[in-house]
Design an enzyme around this catalytic site. Structure first.
Site, PDB file in Angstrom:
ATOM      1  N   LEU A 152       0.816  -1.220   0.000  1.00 34.25           N
ATOM      2  CA  LEU A 152       0.000   0.000   0.000  1.00 34.25           C
ATOM      3  C   LEU A 152       0.848   1.268   0.000  1.00 34.25           C
ATOM      4  O   LEU A 152       1.932   1.320   0.563  1.00 34.25           O
ATOM      5  CB  LEU A 152      -0.993   0.014   1.162  1.00 34.25           C
ATOM      6  CG  LEU A 152      -0.529   0.141   2.614  1.00 34.25           C
ATOM      7  CD1 LEU A 152      -0.208   1.568   2.989  1.00 34.25           C
ATOM      8  CD2 LEU A 152      -1.627  -0.381   3.515  1.00 34.25           C
ATOM      9  N   CYS A 262       9.350   3.872   4.016  1.00 33.13           N
ATOM     10  CA  CYS A 262       9.545   2.577   3.344  1.00 33.13           C
ATOM     11  C   CYS A 262      10.736   2.537   2.401  1.00 33.13           C
ATOM     12  O   CYS A 262      11.716   1.854   2.688  1.00 33.13           O
ATOM     13  CB  CYS A 262       8.284   2.198   2.581  1.00 33.13           C
ATOM     14  SG  CYS A 262       6.930   1.802   3.680  1.00 33.13           S
TER      15      CYS A 262
HETATM   16  C1  UDX Z   1       6.085   2.954  -1.166  1.00 37.78           C
HETATM   17  C2  UDX Z   1       5.647   1.938  -2.228  1.00 37.78           C
HETATM   18  O1  UDX Z   1       5.120   2.644  -3.360  1.00 37.78           O
HETATM   19  C3  UDX Z   1       4.613   0.988  -1.664  1.00 37.78           C
HETATM   20  O2  UDX Z   1       4.238   0.032  -2.630  1.00 37.78           O
HETATM   21  C4  UDX Z   1       5.219   0.305  -0.457  1.00 37.78           C
HETATM   22  O3  UDX Z   1       4.266  -0.532   0.141  1.00 37.78           O
HETATM   23  C5  UDX Z   1       5.683   1.331   0.566  1.00 37.78           C
HETATM   24  O4  UDX Z   1       6.582   2.246  -0.051  1.00 37.78           O
HETATM   25  P1  UDX Z   1       5.025   5.169  -0.169  1.00 37.78           P
HETATM   26  O5  UDX Z   1       6.162   5.214   0.797  1.00 37.78           O
HETATM   27  O6  UDX Z   1       3.650   5.474   0.310  1.00 37.78           O
HETATM   28  O7  UDX Z   1       4.952   3.733  -0.844  1.00 37.78           O
HETATM   29  O8  UDX Z   1       5.366   6.252  -1.282  1.00 37.78           O
HETATM   30  P2  UDX Z   1       5.524   6.297  -2.857  1.00 37.78           P
HETATM   31  O9  UDX Z   1       4.272   6.785  -3.484  1.00 37.78           O
HETATM   32  O10 UDX Z   1       6.120   5.060  -3.393  1.00 37.78           O
HETATM   33  O11 UDX Z   1       6.585   7.484  -2.958  1.00 37.78           O
HETATM   34  C6  UDX Z   1       7.859   7.350  -2.326  1.00 37.78           C
HETATM   35  C7  UDX Z   1       8.669   8.600  -2.489  1.00 37.78           C
HETATM   36  O12 UDX Z   1       9.086   8.745  -3.832  1.00 37.78           O
HETATM   37  C8  UDX Z   1       7.968   9.905  -2.114  1.00 37.78           C
HETATM   38  O13 UDX Z   1       8.874  10.688  -1.359  1.00 37.78           O
HETATM   39  C9  UDX Z   1       7.681  10.539  -3.451  1.00 37.78           C
HETATM   40  O14 UDX Z   1       7.620  11.939  -3.376  1.00 37.78           O
HETATM   41  C10 UDX Z   1       8.850  10.060  -4.289  1.00 37.78           C
HETATM   42  N1  UDX Z   1       8.602   9.999  -5.735  1.00 37.78           N
HETATM   43  C11 UDX Z   1       7.644   9.183  -6.223  1.00 37.78           C
HETATM   44  C12 UDX Z   1       9.372  10.765  -6.599  1.00 37.78           C
HETATM   45  O15 UDX Z   1      10.268  11.498  -6.177  1.00 37.78           O
HETATM   46  N2  UDX Z   1       9.140  10.669  -7.942  1.00 37.78           N
HETATM   47  C13 UDX Z   1       8.181   9.874  -8.458  1.00 37.78           C
HETATM   48  O16 UDX Z   1       8.047   9.847  -9.699  1.00 37.78           O
HETATM   49  C14 UDX Z   1       7.416   9.103  -7.577  1.00 37.78           C
END
Ligand code: UDX
Length: 438
Positions: A152, A262
């Site tokens: 998630l 995460c």
């Molecule tokens: C992540 C995984 O997506 C999820 O499947 C797992 O269970 C837990 O870790 P989450 O930590 O909620 O989920 O965030 P996510 O949407 O993956 O984004 C992670 C980070 O990457 C954020 O800081 C976001 O700003 C950054 N990000 C995301 C970018 O810098 N560029 C992008 O294109 C996408």
């Protein structure tokens, strides 16, 4: 008879899982050692922000199916026990701290009934599930364990739990799989892909998925560096490569990189475990992924210096965004707050705004200055840094804001603002991976 479920650990993952399982019609008890958290949850108060979860929590408590308890013995009558405790990065190491998982198993084993199934959801290093299964069966040979990693995303936690894009179950026998099929019957009726795996593969899936996502983000941030060196534009580049369905356009948003509870700790723990297994070379590239990610934070600070001057003492910098991503109040390893505190340490007067994460940010970084409104945050600022792409920031009217600041300079650390709009309103607009246009 409908299965009874216990959920051990009522953090982000546990509360979401408990409320969603209850909404699927199961009797669910959420258990945590933190009594104050349990009393808040029992009163329908969610200790963090997650869209839709507060309403779901209140509705499920009212249904009578969902309860919370600070006593592990409340798990005694359940048939399936989901372990949702945290596995943070261990102090002084890249590896994960498994003490919460270990103690959850130690506490559960003597109190749960024979024949019940323990299901791990926490992210753990490969090999943990087999070790925990042995431990459970040492206490009671009639206990079983499965691993069911969670994917998630914060901000979409309820949606991702009710409608996951796949379900991965690591099991050692058909009975365990049958129980999990009963738990997830509603998802299976919606044709959610079901992947049965052995225990180590189920554990590895999570590390692999998060590593891939981190790699995609660091890849585009590396391209941003090359664009900066060559005078290109990473947003156009990302759009162009994203149309190739083999590449895909998602997770190609260049900026200050990934953070949160995460991705950073999971890729590190994955590397640490590979090293223990003698497969360190295989994941050596993740060190570079991590380094590119952290470099993005430094690059944005370099940009601030390039716009103001090398010595930042006395400059007033307004920071829009504290959460590690929008629609969340989570500030764990938030790139925005890391940058804010580095600028503050360099002598700048930093003021931070965030629509939801001010309280959590204040707890973690009490020395920063916080503003309740955007106007207050940017008043007399020498420079604005946009670091978390909340919708309200994307909808800002740069014409209205220009009179409030000392110098109309904005750096978009997320490549999410409309550059033309800001430039035509008279702002100097800078972004990672894009040329300066005045
Ligand atoms: C992540 C995984 O997506 C999820 O499947 C797992 O269970 C837990 O870790 P989450 O930590 O909620 O989920 O965030 P996510 O949407 O993956 O984004 C992670 C980070 O990457 C954020 O800081 C976001 O700003 C950054 N990000 C995301 C970018 O810098 N560029 C992008 O294109 C996408």
């Amino acid at each position: 008879m409908t299965l009874k479920i216990s959920v051990i650990g009522t953090g982000y993952l546990g509360v979401t899982h408990a409320a969603c399982m209850s909404s699927m019609g199961f009797q669910v008890v959420g258990i945590d050692i933190d009594a104050s958290k349990i009393s808040a949850l029992s009163a329908g108060e969610l200790p963090f922000y997650e869209p839709g979860l507060q309403e779901l929590l209140v509705a499920e408590l009212a249904s009578g199916r969902l309860t919370f308890s600070d006593s592990i013995t409340s798990a005694a009558s359940a048939d399936v026990h989901f372990v949702c405790v945290g596995t943070p990065q261990r102090a002084g190491s890249l590896a994960a701290d498994l003490s919460y998982v270990d103690s959850a198993i130690e506490n559960l084993a003597p109190v749960i009934k024979s024949g019940s199934l323990v299901v791990g959801k926490s992210t753990v290093p490969v090999g943990t599930a087999e070790r925990l299964l042995a431990r459970l069966q040492h206490v009671n040979p009639l206990l079983d364990l499965a691993w069911n990693p969670e994917f998630l995303r914060e901000g979409f936690a309820v949606e991702d739990t009710l409608h996951p894009n796949r379900l991965v179950v690591g099991v050692t026998n058909d009975d365990a799989e049958a129980i999990l099929k009963e738990v997830y019957a509603q998802n299976l009726a919606e044709d959610v892909p079901w992947i049965r795996a052995d225990l180590p593969t189920a554990e590895l899936v999570k590390g692999a998925a998060n590593s891939f996502l981190a790699t995609k983000i660091s890849f585009i941030n590396a391209m941003a560096e090359v664009c900066e060196a060559a005078g290109g534009d990473v947003t156009v580049l990302a759009k162009a490569i994203g149309y190739d369905p083999r590449i895909g356009s998602r997770f190609l948003q260049a900026g200050i990189g990934f953070g949160g509870g995460c991705l950073p700790k999971d890729i590190r723990s994955f590397m640490a475990r590979a090293q223990e297994l003698g497969a360190d070379q295989s994941l050596e590239f993740l060190r570079e992924i991590d380094a590119i990610n952290l470099r993005a934070r430094t690059r944005v600070i370099d940009l601030v210096r390039a716009e103001l001057e090398e010595n930042l003492i006395g400059y007033k910098i307004a920071i829009l965004g504290a959460a590690f991503k929008p629609d969340s109040d989570d500030v764990r390893d938030s790139p925005a707050l890391d940058i804010a505190s580095q600028l503050q340490a360099a002598g700048a007067a930093v003021t931070v705004h965030d629509p939801k994460a001010l309280k959590s940010a204040q707890l973690r970084f009490p020395v920063l200055n916080y503003a309740e409104s955007i106007e207050e945050c940017i008043a007399e600022a020498d420079l604005i840094l946009h670091l978390t792409e909340w919708k309200i920031y994307r909808e800002l009217d740069p014409v209205k804001l220009i009179g409030l600041v000392k110098r109309p300079i904005i750096i978009d650390g997320r490549n999410a603002l409309d550059r033309d709009l800001w430039i035509s309103a008279g702002w100097k607009f800078r972004a990672l991976g894009r040329k300066a246009i005045n």
